[in-house]
Design a protein around this motif. Structure first.
Motif: not given
Length: 215
Positions: A132-137, A184-188, A193-194
């Motif tokens: 639910r919060n994956r689009h937060l900063p 997003s579909w463009r997420s890399r 990176r993680m």
């Protein structure tokens, strides 16, 4: 509060006044609101109590939970299972699994670890929160997850439960990574990176809040 008030007469006073004087061995009632267990020294006492308790509760319009109520032979193991003995019994109470284990000095002691169903439920809730919060900063997500882990440790942070706390961190990192990749579909998002993110914003380490000394 209401459960404690109502059950004070229905269960607690009745147990001390009417049940204990009739027992052959010692017995102790341990309760938390409407959850409780009774430890008996004598097996026949336990079986008689199990027969009478439903009738006592029925007088007050109460019923025992059919799946959570059971008799458990929970004695200190005498013969190791590897030598022909049976595995010691376990049972769940208030989110913990209680079992017999060895202390550092080799003595049998009652230990506790996070129950499997509670652990699974915790991960499901964290996964739902991340979704639910994956689009937060990223910083806000980190703050929210850190608060959840610290709150978890306040209850489950026992000396004996360190492994489960560590495993929870590993699973939370995996879940967070999963949902960051779906921003997003463009997420890399790659694991490299993680790893860099976790080095910059590490999740709080497992914290033992309740220290239990075991001889």
């Amino acid at each position: 509060m209401l459960a404690n008030i109502y059950l004070h007469d229905a269960r607690d006073v009745w147990f001390e006044r009417d049940v204990k004087p009739r027992l052959r061995g010692k017995a102790t009632l341990i309760r938390f609101a409407d959850d409780f267990m009774v430890v008996f020294e004598n097996e026949q006492d336990a079986r008689r109590f199990a027969e009478v308790l439903p009738k006592r509760f029925a007088k007050y319009g109460l019923r025992l939970h059919p799946e959570k109520t059971r008799l458990v032979e929970f004695q200190r193991p005498k013969t190791p299972a590897a030598d022909g003995g049976s595995d010691p019994a376990t049972f769940d109470l208030l989110g913990f699994t209680l079992f017999w284990g060895r202390s550092r000095k080799g003595n049998w002691v009652v230990q506790r670890k996070t129950a499997k169903d509670r652990f699974k439920r915790t991960l499901q809730r964290i996964s739902m929160w991340c979704s639910r919060n994956r689009h937060l900063p990223i910083e806000e997500q980190h703050k929210g997850l850190s608060a959840k882990l610290r709150g978890h440790d306040v209850y489950f942070g026992l000396t004996q439960n360190g492994r489960a706390l560590q495993t929870l961190r590993q699973e939370v990192r995996r879940i967070w990574y999963k949902w960051l990749k779906r921003r997003s579909w463009r997420s890399r998002w790659t694991w490299q990176r993680m790893t860099r993110l976790l080095a910059r914003l590490p999740l709080p380490p497992a914290r033992i809040v309740h220290s239990i000394y075991r001889p």
